[in-house]
Design an enzyme around this catalytic site. Sequence first.
Site, mmCIF file in Angstrom:
data_model
loop_
_atom_site.group_PDB
_atom_site.id
_atom_site.type_symbol
_atom_site.label_atom_id
_atom_site.label_comp_id
_atom_site.label_asym_id
_atom_site.label_seq_id
_atom_site.Cartn_x
_atom_site.Cartn_y
_atom_site.Cartn_z
ATOM 1 N N GLY A 71 -0.438 20.345 40.329
ATOM 2 C CA GLY A 71 -0.177 21.759 40.104
ATOM 3 C C GLY A 71 0.430 22.078 38.766
ATOM 4 O O GLY A 71 0.704 23.252 38.474
ATOM 5 N N GLY A 72 0.647 21.082 37.921
ATOM 6 C CA GLY A 72 1.252 21.304 36.611
ATOM 7 C C GLY A 72 0.257 21.838 35.604
ATOM 8 O O GLY A 72 -0.915 22.097 35.902
ATOM 9 N N ASN A 129 3.160 25.415 43.546
ATOM 10 C CA ASN A 129 2.077 24.904 42.692
ATOM 11 C C ASN A 129 0.814 24.623 43.502
ATOM 12 O O ASN A 129 -0.304 24.949 43.075
ATOM 13 C CB ASN A 129 2.526 23.638 41.965
ATOM 14 C CG ASN A 129 3.421 23.936 40.777
ATOM 15 O OD1 ASN A 129 3.614 25.099 40.417
ATOM 16 N ND2 ASN A 129 3.955 22.894 40.175
ATOM 17 N N LYS A 158 5.834 11.534 22.439
ATOM 18 C CA LYS A 158 7.282 11.317 22.403
ATOM 19 C C LYS A 158 7.659 9.888 22.781
ATOM 20 O O LYS A 158 8.812 9.469 22.596
ATOM 21 C CB LYS A 158 7.975 12.323 23.333
ATOM 22 C CG LYS A 158 7.851 13.760 22.838
ATOM 23 C CD LYS A 158 8.404 14.762 23.826
ATOM 24 C CE LYS A 158 8.311 16.182 23.277
ATOM 25 N NZ LYS A 158 6.938 16.589 22.936
ATOM 26 N N VAL A 176 6.710 26.352 23.622
ATOM 27 C CA VAL A 176 7.289 27.279 22.657
ATOM 28 C C VAL A 176 6.566 28.626 22.598
ATOM 29 O O VAL A 176 7.216 29.668 22.477
ATOM 30 C CB VAL A 176 7.340 26.651 21.245
ATOM 31 C CG1 VAL A 176 8.306 25.495 21.208
ATOM 32 C CG2 VAL A 176 5.968 26.229 20.759
#
Length: 487
Positions: free
Chosen positions: A163-164, A191, A283, A326
Amino acid sequence: MDTTLVALSLWGAAILMSQPVPGVTLLQSPAAVTLGAMLLSLWATGAYQVLARDIHLHRFIRMGGGMVGAVLVATALAYFWDPTQMLPRGVLALHTLMATGGVLGSRALARLAWEHRHTPAPPTPHPAPMTLYDVVDREPPVINTQELRNALADRTVLVTGAGGSIGSELMAQLAHLHPFRLVGVDMSEYNLYRLRHTLDAPTLPENALDLRLADVRTPETMHRIFRQTTPDVVIHTAAYKHVPMMERHPAEAFGNNTQATMQLLRLCEEHQTGQFLFVSTDKAVQPTSVLGATKRLAEWYVRAAQSPVSRSIVRFGNVFGSRGSVVPRFERCLAAGKPIPVTHPDMERYFMSATEACSLIMHTLLLDSHPVYLFRMGEPVRIQDLAEQLVRRWYPNQPTDAMIEHTGRRPGEKMTEALAMPGEATSDTAHPSILGVEGAMPYSRAELDMHIQHVEEQCRHPDASASQLRRLIMNTPSAPPSVPTRS
């Protein structure tokens, strides 16, 4: 009390008590009675108890009716008081009309003036949402959907984090490829609810979609799902992704990003799953954050595994427009008229859209040439430039500096990201937007098991602080730092 009403009431009273005929003096008894009755009616109808902004039509009607009624009552009283001092009926009617109209009209004007001052300007139409291709100069990648459809036609695909931002897009694209069965796992009820309605379109055969509410960190639950669905392909996207939050919760980051990945891979080995695909992040390259370090440990573990399961890793940058990223955050600030918080004017990031990333993730299922794959994402985007472009879209007549504030780097954040670790070499693959990565593994599975077991023990330790756990997770397996143990 509204001072405007007081002044206008006195003005109306002065009109009423003006000297219309010779011999009638100001404040004589009939005029005084009439004045008192009208002021009393204004008070009784609530004119003195509310501000102009609260005077509505029903109050105007009550005020007008009360004033006219007061004049009639006062006239009758004045007649019995001294009939010789009565005003002519025409003059009395004219003065009553002028006083009533003056007071009510002035109150109406006061309300109109208040509405004019306090009615907000019509909102500026919001610009169209910014897209990835407004900030990067590249063409969307193209994949061979027919080849993927053929490859998945008789296979069950299980997606974690379904669900992301990445998981839901991946589920949507996979649904159009018609795998034998599509299993989605997510720990968020909302989600899964949203995903169920997103996939309501008849893109899958009946009973081919299976959504499971489960936490990938719970081995018993995931073992039951594997036993019931027997997946052929597992695409692991579930992860915590917010850098500053994971700095404050390193044990949670380790549990969700590292331990869950290890457990899933072990389940794939136990249930003879054919293919395991781990979705990582840039990352994880030379990490400066807990999030990056936990993903790096997971990458190392996947690569070091000795198993018949076909394993691969995809590594890419930020997902443009995903929840919590962002661009949506900046646009919410601009919609509220607030400045954009940019951490540093020189900070830059790689961006991909969820659609791009998921199409390339699926295509790597067709590749077996490298253990790790990177996606070509073009040049990194300077966040300051992104913010300035957004300001110009929302406030074309406003200086960009006025709508941007620099807040300083947050814990764990890098100034810029890299896609390949030191010692890794990249090369082309069969797809022009996918690079293969080769490099020696720095640790064996035994070394990783020992280090990860130590981290697990300390994450369960009641006296281990977040800063101690952070140092332990950030450290490489070769020399784990000591953490206070229970005496």
